[in-house]
Design a protein around this motif. Structure first.
Motif, mmCIF file in Angstrom:
data_model
loop_
_atom_site.group_PDB
_atom_site.id
_atom_site.type_symbol
_atom_site.label_atom_id
_atom_site.label_comp_id
_atom_site.label_asym_id
_atom_site.label_seq_id
_atom_site.Cartn_x
_atom_site.Cartn_y
_atom_site.Cartn_z
ATOM 1 N N GLY A 222 0.837 -1.192 0.000
ATOM 2 C CA GLY A 222 0.000 0.000 0.000
ATOM 3 C C GLY A 222 0.876 1.248 0.000
ATOM 4 O O GLY A 222 2.045 1.199 0.344
ATOM 5 N N GLN A 223 0.307 2.374 -0.442
ATOM 6 C CA GLN A 223 1.104 3.599 -0.487
ATOM 7 C C GLN A 223 0.349 4.748 0.161
ATOM 8 O O GLN A 223 -0.873 4.785 0.137
ATOM 9 N N TYR A 224 1.103 5.686 0.704
ATOM 10 C CA TYR A 224 0.451 6.870 1.233
ATOM 11 C C TYR A 224 1.298 8.090 0.959
ATOM 12 O O TYR A 224 2.515 8.004 0.872
ATOM 13 N N LYS A 225 0.633 9.217 0.781
ATOM 14 C CA LYS A 225 1.341 10.478 0.587
ATOM 15 C C LYS A 225 0.773 11.500 1.555
ATOM 16 O O LYS A 225 -0.431 11.765 1.566
ATOM 17 N N THR A 226 1.669 12.086 2.334
ATOM 18 C CA THR A 226 1.213 13.141 3.237
ATOM 19 C C THR A 226 1.399 14.500 2.569
ATOM 20 O O THR A 226 2.086 14.611 1.558
ATOM 21 N N TYR A 227 0.781 15.511 3.155
ATOM 22 C CA TYR A 227 0.787 16.874 2.589
ATOM 23 C C TYR A 227 0.274 16.879 1.160
ATOM 24 O O TYR A 227 0.689 17.675 0.326
ATOM 25 N N HIS A 228 -0.654 15.955 0.906
ATOM 26 C CA HIS A 228 -1.346 15.932 -0.385
ATOM 27 C C HIS A 228 -2.829 16.114 -0.124
ATOM 28 O O HIS A 228 -3.478 15.236 0.451
ATOM 29 N N GLN A 229 -3.337 17.239 -0.567
ATOM 30 C CA GLN A 229 -4.745 17.549 -0.314
ATOM 31 C C GLN A 229 -5.580 17.178 -1.526
ATOM 32 O O GLN A 229 -5.262 17.559 -2.652
ATOM 33 N N VAL A 230 -6.648 16.435 -1.266
ATOM 34 C CA VAL A 230 -7.539 16.093 -2.377
ATOM 35 C C VAL A 230 -8.407 17.307 -2.669
ATOM 36 O O VAL A 230 -9.124 17.794 -1.814
ATOM 37 N N GLN A 231 -8.333 17.789 -3.915
ATOM 38 C CA GLN A 231 -9.100 18.987 -4.291
ATOM 39 C C GLN A 231 -10.527 18.610 -4.654
ATOM 40 O O GLN A 231 -11.475 19.269 -4.288
ATOM 41 N N ARG A 232 -10.650 17.544 -5.433
ATOM 42 C CA ARG A 232 -11.986 17.086 -5.798
ATOM 43 C C ARG A 232 -11.939 15.643 -6.298
ATOM 44 O O ARG A 232 -10.903 15.145 -6.736
ATOM 45 N N GLU B 258 -21.341 9.239 -14.136
ATOM 46 C CA GLU B 258 -21.863 8.766 -12.865
ATOM 47 C C GLU B 258 -21.038 7.663 -12.230
ATOM 48 O O GLU B 258 -21.562 6.841 -11.474
ATOM 49 N N ARG B 259 -19.748 7.588 -12.626
ATOM 50 C CA ARG B 259 -18.907 6.709 -11.844
ATOM 51 C C ARG B 259 -17.565 7.389 -11.559
ATOM 52 O O ARG B 259 -17.084 8.200 -12.343
ATOM 53 N N VAL B 260 -17.021 7.006 -10.473
ATOM 54 C CA VAL B 260 -15.757 7.610 -10.043
ATOM 55 C C VAL B 260 -14.627 7.151 -10.942
ATOM 56 O O VAL B 260 -14.526 5.957 -11.268
ATOM 57 N N VAL B 261 -13.796 8.081 -11.387
ATOM 58 C CA VAL B 261 -12.619 7.676 -12.161
ATOM 59 C C VAL B 261 -11.300 8.094 -11.485
ATOM 60 O O VAL B 261 -10.236 7.656 -11.880
ATOM 61 N N GLY B 262 -11.445 8.936 -10.483
ATOM 62 C CA GLY B 262 -10.212 9.310 -9.802
ATOM 63 C C GLY B 262 -10.391 10.538 -8.931
ATOM 64 O O GLY B 262 -11.520 10.962 -8.650
ATOM 65 N N VAL B 263 -9.253 11.095 -8.475
ATOM 66 C CA VAL B 263 -9.276 12.332 -7.689
ATOM 67 C C VAL B 263 -8.206 13.266 -8.226
ATOM 68 O O VAL B 263 -7.223 12.825 -8.826
ATOM 69 N N VAL B 264 -8.424 14.563 -7.974
ATOM 70 C CA VAL B 264 -7.359 15.532 -8.246
ATOM 71 C C VAL B 264 -6.773 15.931 -6.906
ATOM 72 O O VAL B 264 -7.493 16.297 -5.981
ATOM 73 N N THR B 265 -5.452 15.827 -6.818
ATOM 74 C CA THR B 265 -4.804 16.130 -5.548
ATOM 75 C C THR B 265 -3.707 17.170 -5.746
ATOM 76 O O THR B 265 -3.144 17.300 -6.835
ATOM 77 N N LYS B 266 -3.439 17.912 -4.686
ATOM 78 C CA LYS B 266 -2.409 18.958 -4.759
ATOM 79 C C LYS B 266 -1.339 18.681 -3.722
ATOM 80 O O LYS B 266 -1.627 18.484 -2.538
ATOM 81 N N ASN B 267 -0.111 18.645 -4.197
ATOM 82 C CA ASN B 267 1.029 18.499 -3.286
ATOM 83 C C ASN B 267 1.244 19.860 -2.616
ATOM 84 O O ASN B 267 1.684 20.818 -3.241
ATOM 85 N N LEU B 268 0.917 19.944 -1.326
ATOM 86 C CA LEU B 268 0.966 21.235 -0.644
ATOM 87 C C LEU B 268 2.383 21.760 -0.457
ATOM 88 O O LEU B 268 2.577 22.927 -0.143
ATOM 89 N N LEU B 269 3.334 20.895 -0.646
ATOM 90 C CA LEU B 269 4.713 21.343 -0.433
ATOM 91 C C LEU B 269 5.261 22.063 -1.657
ATOM 92 O O LEU B 269 6.052 22.985 -1.533
ATOM 93 N N ASN B 270 4.820 21.628 -2.842
ATOM 94 C CA ASN B 270 5.363 22.310 -4.023
ATOM 95 C C ASN B 270 4.275 22.876 -4.931
ATOM 96 O O ASN B 270 4.555 23.407 -5.994
ATOM 97 N N GLU C 287 2.134 21.441 -6.747
ATOM 98 C CA GLU C 287 1.829 20.671 -7.960
ATOM 99 C C GLU C 287 0.484 19.963 -7.841
ATOM 100 O O GLU C 287 0.194 19.299 -6.865
ATOM 101 N N GLU C 288 -0.330 20.091 -8.855
ATOM 102 C CA GLU C 288 -1.627 19.401 -8.864
ATOM 103 C C GLU C 288 -1.589 18.290 -9.888
ATOM 104 O O GLU C 288 -1.053 18.468 -10.977
ATOM 105 N N PHE C 289 -2.152 17.157 -9.536
ATOM 106 C CA PHE C 289 -2.193 16.076 -10.526
ATOM 107 C C PHE C 289 -3.357 15.152 -10.253
ATOM 108 O O PHE C 289 -3.975 15.183 -9.184
ATOM 109 N N MET C 290 -3.666 14.317 -11.253
ATOM 110 C CA MET C 290 -4.806 13.416 -11.127
ATOM 111 C C MET C 290 -4.337 12.015 -10.797
ATOM 112 O O MET C 290 -3.349 11.530 -11.345
ATOM 113 N N VAL C 291 -5.064 11.355 -9.905
ATOM 114 C CA VAL C 291 -4.818 9.945 -9.613
ATOM 115 C C VAL C 291 -6.040 9.173 -10.084
ATOM 116 O O VAL C 291 -7.170 9.492 -9.693
ATOM 117 N N HIS C 292 -5.820 8.169 -10.932
ATOM 118 C CA HIS C 292 -6.941 7.385 -11.443
ATOM 119 C C HIS C 292 -7.243 6.227 -10.527
ATOM 120 O O HIS C 292 -6.339 5.558 -10.038
#
Lengths: 405, 405, 537
Positions: free
Chosen positions: C161-171, C177-189, C191-196
């Motif tokens: 399993g993996q975890y990332k701290t200081y990563h805020q899920v934006q949405r 009508e189905r989930v495909v992922g989240v957009v998260t922002k690395n609060l330290l730098n 950077e915003e990116f999508m996780v599927h």
């Protein structure tokens, strides 16, 4: 019967005791601990005297300029190695190597030489506690960008068993060692080795653009030590230290010794439970000796119990009180502010006094005790940390009370 | 307030300033010793969870109480360490068999004294034989270099004689009883000279050596025995006087008679000079002193400082015309009762006392004082051993001033 | 990698519990936490491993859940738990009727109780009030929230399993009508990116409604603030509960070197409102004083508040309402947003208590596994969370650090213990204590400072207990500076780290500023404002 009993043997209390003893009074100082000089840098701040003098009810305002000047002059008279000019601040170094200012500085700590320096040798005694040479180097380079900073690590055989155990050697232990006979010899060798490395040809010493910074060293009160350092041929700058501090402690010891040599007695390690009074006159101090109470009588008293830290003011969840006499306290309405290192109103809590430093009733300004003066941290309406005037107020009020006793 | 509550509040008082460790004479010379802060209030918070920390290191504490005297918050650090030693002992941790046997022996100052004074000359002769001392060191861990005090003819007390108005009880202590009967007799003479009848019940050891060696139960028993011997006199308001400052501290810490079931009355115990000074304040002291042109170096023993009564002998001796007293103020002599006799602690003890020995040698060499005086028998032995200068109880100066010797 | 089967939002106990459970079943999962692990409610709770006796009368279902989990956690995570036992204490103010009710209710819920006499009680707990009528032993215990959270996280990593701290899920991102992922922002730098992913688990606790809200789903999470007091020392050796209908300020929990008194309850607008207030403090002291006489004389080192995420239905006596798709247990709710709002692959878990985190994680993992067609059974109830610390390491630690509580250090470090001890052996200076109050060595703090997911001094504090003791950071904050400086790329400017840390500590000291803590504060101000002159620059 003593001429004066001073409750509290910190900076203000000791200074009052010295001045009074000098004037021929028989003085007893009763002190629970060693005061707060042992935690201080050894340098004394007066702050912006002009500005603070205009601050209502500030101790400087109550006394006026003369006693404040007198306090500064008096300390310099007692200890000529403490140097300062009225209205001028000097440079010295924090334990992190960043520059700071103070008004009355032990000569060894004066860092003026850094202004013109081009080269700094930072002595790094092995295993010294709370000393971070790399961090200090960075801060020195930032503050004195024209300087190249070299760290010079060294060991001393006296502490080999500490090094082997990985036990840190405190700044106080090093400072104490340098003042001993074997320590002086070791210091000579250490300085010699250092000069061989950094100044192999004598010329570079003579151009006087190099400075040695030496932590864990407090030479102000030791003539033999000062002599050894002077032979180095270069300015040696002491650093102020993270508590407990050798410089602060040395000042305390010097004050204590001076006081005793003038015939005063210092009863340390126990506190005054209460003072017995009759009407407006204090009469006896009842001391919490082991197992029993002992009573000491005096004609005059000085309350130098150190405020919150010293135990002179006790604050419970419900109330605040002055511990020895139950004198009325000024307690600010607002207690704290969110920025920790900024202004904190609670720190101004204390006893309100008249211009003679006698405790007064806040309503009618009547003097509560005629033969009692309050000095130092016990006074209301000032804050040593946000106003940077801890040394100044202690010296001024201590001198004044000693003068008037 | 219950004992547990008092203990809890006392632990809470520690603000972690490290002043105690900065002043600890053992920590200054022995890197193995973590210091009073770590072994005291730091470890105590973990001991409350049942964890026993540093059990092998607790025994390096010399019980000099410098930490308690220094602490700005009144934390009873030595008491914490002593309690921890007790607990460690009970759970079998900390000491080897050899050391346990030795401490059992050294703790029983009274029995040793009784044994040794059957034939004191033989005992002393034996203790001077290097081979025997090496044997003691090997088998029992008693340092072959330690200044074990010589035994003398045993001091004999006296019961109440004719009914006199003014009576005092004298508590001689083991050092007077077995090693220095003459001083005991001098103390009695001085008190008689001031019109007191001196009663000396067959007291036992005050209990300090027992406690210092971890024999706490035995210490408590002996305290009760002494209280029983004292009680007919203390109930009648007769003060108990001692010349030894360690006995003095112990007596002050004796449980109030109310706790041992007797009627409640305050235990009136005094250090000899404390008592004489109070006579002086009431104008009841004979001050027909002969002039003595002498300068004395005075060493305040740690246990005197811990009593919180100041230095009454200094005050009193200064009343004698011609007498000058120099307060040496050089910390602990290092012996701490039987601590400095122990093989593994002898060197530490000598290192602790070194600044004091040097001060004594310097003062004697430059004529600052002619002899050294201190109330504690142990300090007398250690200072003589370390500096080569004769060290005596201050009562001898008084004897001379009264013309009694 | 930015593709996983499951993304878990929220790194509290529930979140890491789910991460571990899923990972053990072979499901690929990523946990995203906006701060440091456990920095939310999981590090601001009472530290109590409930026996359930507290809920026996009012909520027997919850009580039964608690006692079962209590046994399970004691078995699988003994190193995170101190099995102190607990008492329920009836004082003169408490009604006798409730006592009888309570005894019966505990029996029904299979919570063992055993009465002891008040005099026997005083022998064991001399500080307990003498106004006590009856005392009952229960299997309460104390649990270290940080340790459990970190243990779960490390174990999860072990299983992939993996975890990332200081990563805020934006949405949350939804397509058809189905989930495909989240957009998260690395609060330290920044950077915003999508996780599927196929499934999103909303375990964001007090922030859960924001996560659901990002796709317009209303989630009724009540933020209930509770304030607690930390006393300087262990005043009791076991948990002490008031035997009365559950109310404020009626539990004392011994936790490592301190004692925690709690708690209060007050609805607040958001998770950010976690500042302890003086009125709450005064209330706690006044109620706590019934069990601990002279309470105001005991030193409090800080006050702290946590915000409990409660589900609205917690407040009505619940009925299981299958139609609405809510699998409601009295204590927590799983909300499958497909049933209610028609969004597939999105589940929220709300409410609950720390004691039942593993059960909550199991339920969520069961649901997720079913959705993904994974039939691996759950093993978290039986498999040890942490391996036993080997004897030889314990011996080595005791030998290297004779004056330190090495057991605690080893438990905190787990698999890092050996390397830290070797570092101390190599350089004995690293065995010196950096935080002397809580006895945390230089080597341990260095290790924590160098950790890849440590970004602030407060993170080091959570991992090592630095600054959590008597002096509240007066001395150790300074000593940590060079270690931060060595890894300066990871940290803010030293001055800022220092000031932030001191201000954070200050937040919890302001409402309890009296007595010895006030003296401590004066010393701290003297050090940082005057000797170090941090305030000026």
């Amino acid at each position: 019967m003593w001429d004066g009993i001073i409750i509290g043997g910190g900076l203000a209390g000791l200074l009052a005791g010295i001045r009074a003893s000098e004037r021929g009074k028989r003085i007893l100082i009763i002190s629970e601990g060693v005061g707060s000089l042992t935690y201080s840098s050894g340098a004394l701040d007066f702050g912006d005297v002009e500005q603070l003098q205009n601050r209502e009810k500030h101790p400087y305002a109550l006394l006026g300029e003369a006693p404040v000047r007198a306090g500064m002059d008096y300390l310099q008279m007692l200890f000529p190695n403490y140097q300062g000019t009225w209205g001028v601040t000097q440079d010295l170094l924090t334990p992190l190597g960043s520059p700071r200012k103070a008004s009355l500085v032990p000569s060894g700590q004066n860092a003026e030489a850094l202004q013109d320096a081009q080269q700094i040798v930072l002595m790094a005694p092995e295993g010294m506690k709370d000393f971070f040479p790399e961090l200090i180097k960075t801060n020195l380079e930032k503050a004195y960008p024209q300087c190249i900073v070299y760290i010079h690590p060294f060991r001393v055989s006296a502490f080999e068993s500490w090094y082997a155990l990985g036990k840190s050697v405190t700044g106080m232990e090093y400072a104490r060692y340098w003042q001993s006979k074997p320590g002086l010899e070791a210091l000579k060798r250490v300085l010699y080795c250092m000069t061989q490395i950094f100044f192999p040809n004598q010329e570079s010493i003579k151009n006087k653009k190099s400075v040695i910074i030496f932590p864990g060293l407090a030479a102000t009160f030791s003539d033999p030590l000062k002599e050894v350092l002077s032979k180095a041929g270069l300015p040696v700058i002491e650093m102020t230290s993270f508590p407990p501090s050798a410089s602060g402690h040395n000042l305390y010891c010097a004050l204590k010794q001076k006081f005793k040599s003038l015939g005063g007695e210092l009863l340390a390690g126990t506190g005054v439970q209460r003072i017995e009074s009759q009407g407006k006159l204090c009469g006896k101090a009842i001391v919490r000796s082991k197992g029993r109470f002992t009573a000491f009588s005096a004609r005059s008293f000085i309350l130098a119990t150190g405020g919150i830290f010293g135990g002179g003011i006790e604050v419970t969840a419900e109330a605040a009180q002055e511990t020895v006499l139950g004198l009325p306290l000024y307690v600010p309405a607002e207690w704290t502010k969110s920025e920790f290192l900024g202004e904190q109103p609670y720190a101004r809590m204390g006893i309100e006094v008249d211009s003679e430093l006698r405790p007064i009733n806040s309503r009618d300004k009547e003097v509560i005790f005629e033969n009692l003066r309050v000095v130092g941290r016990m006074l209301a309406h000032w804050d040593p940390w946000s106003e940077n005037c801890g040394g100044g107020v202690s010296l001024a009020t201590g001198w004044f009370a000693g003068e008037k006793l | 307030m219950s004992f547990v509550q008092e203990k809890a509040e006392n632990l809470d008082a520690c603000i972690k300033c490290s002043a105690c460790t900065a002043m600890c004479p053992v920590a200054a010379v022995n890197p193995l010793f973590p210091g009073p802060k770590i072994l005291g209030p730091d470890a105590e918070r973990f001991r409350l969870e049942g964890l026993q920390l540093g059990t092998t290191l607790l025994n390096y504490c010399s019980k000099c109480k410098t930490c308690e005297i220094t602490c700005p918050s009144g934390v009873k650090v030595t008491e914490m360490i002593t309690r921890a030693q007790e607990d460690a002992q009970m759970s079998g941790a900390g000491k080897t068999l050899q050391l346990r046997v030795r401490d059992h022996l050294l703790g029983r100052a009274e029995y040793l004294g009784k044994l040794a004074t059957i034939w004191p000359n033989l005992t002393n002769a034996l203790l001077r034989v290097p081979l025997f001392r090496k044997f003691l060191e090997q088998i029992l861990g008693i340092s072959s270099e330690a200044p074990l005090p010589a035994y003398k003819q045993k001091f004999k007390g006296s019961g109440p004689g004719r009914q006199s108005k003014k009576q005092v009880v004298f508590f001689p202590g083991c050092f007077v009883t077995y090693n220095d009967a003459l001083t005991g007799q001098a103390i009695i003479k001085v008190l008689e000279h001031n019109g007191f009848e001196v009663i000396v019940p067959p007291f036992h050891c005050c209990g300090t050596p027992l406690e210092g060696n971890g024999l706490v139960r035995e210490a408590k028993e002996i305290v009760q025995k002494n209280l029983a011997l004292m009680s007919p006199y203390t109930q009648a308001g007769v003060p108990v006087i001692t010349g030894c400052t360690s006995c003095g501290l112990a007596l002050r810490e004796y449980p109030s008679p109310a706790m041992s079931g007797a009627e409640h009355h305050e235990l009136q115990t005094y250090d000899l000079f404390e008592f004489l000074w109070e006579l002086h304040e009431r104008n009841e002291l004979r001050e027909d002193f002969k002039e003595i042109q002498i300068s004395l170096g005075y060493h305040a023993s740690c246990h005197l400082k811990a009593q919180g009564i100041g230095t009454p002998s200094v005050r009193l001796l200064r009343l004698i015309p011609g007498v000058q007293v120099v307060d040496l103020d050089q910390g602990c002599c290092g012996l701490s009762g039987s601590y400095g006799f122990k093989k593994e602690k002898y060197v530490t003890a000598m290192q602790i006392g070194n600044p004091l020995f040097n001060r004594v040698r310097r003062g004697a060499a430059n004529g600052e004082f002619q002899t050294v005086t201190t109330e504690c028998g142990g300090c007398q032995v250690q200072i003589s051993h370390g500096s080569g200068l004769k060290t005596e109880h201050p009562v001898w100066v008084l004897m001379q001033a009264y013309g009694l010797n | 990698m930015t593709e996983y089967q499951v993304v878990i939002v929220g790194g509290g106990a529930t979140g890491v519990g789910i991460l571990r459970d899923l990972s053990m079943r072979g499901i690929s999962a990523l946990l995203l936490e906006q701060g440091d692990l456990a920095h939310g409610t999981s590090s601001r709770f009472h530290g109590l491993l409930h026996s359930g006796a507290r809920y026996a009368v009012k909520d027997p279902e919850s009580a039964t859940e608690c006692i079962e989990e209590n046994y399970i956690l004691k078995r699988i995570a003994p190193h995170c738990i101190s099995d102190t036992g607990g008492w329920f204490v009836q004082t003169q103010e408490d009604t006798p009727d409730y006592v009888e009710q309570w005894i019966e209710a505990c029996a029904k819920a299979h919570i063992p109780t055993h009465e002891i006499s008040p005099s026997a009680a005083y022998m064991k707990e001399p500080l307990l009030s003498k106004n006590v009528l009856r005392v009952f032993e229960v299997p309460d215990a104390t649990v270290d929230g940080f340790k459990i959270v970190w243990a779960n996280a490390k174990s999860a990593r072990h299983y992939g399993g993996q975890y990332k701290t200081y990563h805020q899920v934006q949405r949350v991102v939804v397509e058809k009508e189905r989930v495909v992922g989240v957009v998260t922002k690395n609060l330290l730098n920044g950077e915003e990116f999508m996780v599927h992913c196929d499934i999103v688990v909303n375990a964001a606790g007090a922030w859960a409604s924001q996560i659901a809200g990002s796709i317009g789903i209303p989630l009724d999470v009540i933020c209930d603030k509770g304030t607690l007091l930390a006393f300087n020392q262990r005043l009791f050796q076991r948990v002490i509960n008031r035997l009365r209908p559950s109310g404020d300020g009626d539990i004392f929990v011994p936790h490592e070197t301190i004692t925690i008194l709690g708690t209060t309850s007050q609805f607040v607008a958001s998770a950010q409102e976690n500042n302890p207030q003086e009125e709450e403090v005064k209330k706690l002291l006044s109620i706590g004083g019934h069990l601990l006489p002279g309470i105001t004389k005991h030193r409090v080192i800080r006050a702290f508040s946590g915000v409990r995420p409660l589900h609205r239905e917690d407040h009505d006596v619940t009925a299981v309402n299958e139609e609405e798709g809510r699998n409601v247990s009295r204590s927590f709710a799983l909300i499958d947003h497909e049933i209610q709002e028609g969004v597939q692959g999105f589940i929220s878990i709300v409410g609950g208590k720390f004691t039942t985190y593993r059960l909550m994680a199991e339920k969520v993992s069961d649901w997720a596994a079913a959705k993904l067609g994974n039939a691996t059974p759950c093993r978290t109830a039986t498999e040890d969370l942490l391996p036993e610390i080997p004897e030889y390491l314990q011996k080595k630690a005791a030998q290297l650090l004779p004056c330190a509580p090495v057991g605690k250090m080893l438990e905190r470090l787990q698999e890092d213990a050996e390397s830290v001890l070797m570092e101390i052996q190599r350089d004995p200076r690293k065995g010196q204590m950096l935080c002397e109050c809580e006895m945390v060595s230089v080597a341990e703090v260095e290790k924590a400072a160098a950790d890849v997911d440590t970004h602030h001094l407060a993170d080091i504090r959570r991992k090592t207990r630095l600054g959590m003791g008597t002096c509240q950071g007066a001395f150790c904050t300074y000593r940590a500076l060079p270690l931060l400086w060595q890894k300066k790329e990871k940290y803010d400017a030293l001055q800022d780290e220092l000031r932030d840390f001191l201000n954070q500590r200050w937040k919890g000291i302001r409402p309890i500023l009296w007595g010895q803590q006030l003296r401590e504060t004066e010393l701290t101000r003297a050090i940082y404002a005057s000797i170090l002159q941090v305030g000026e620059n």
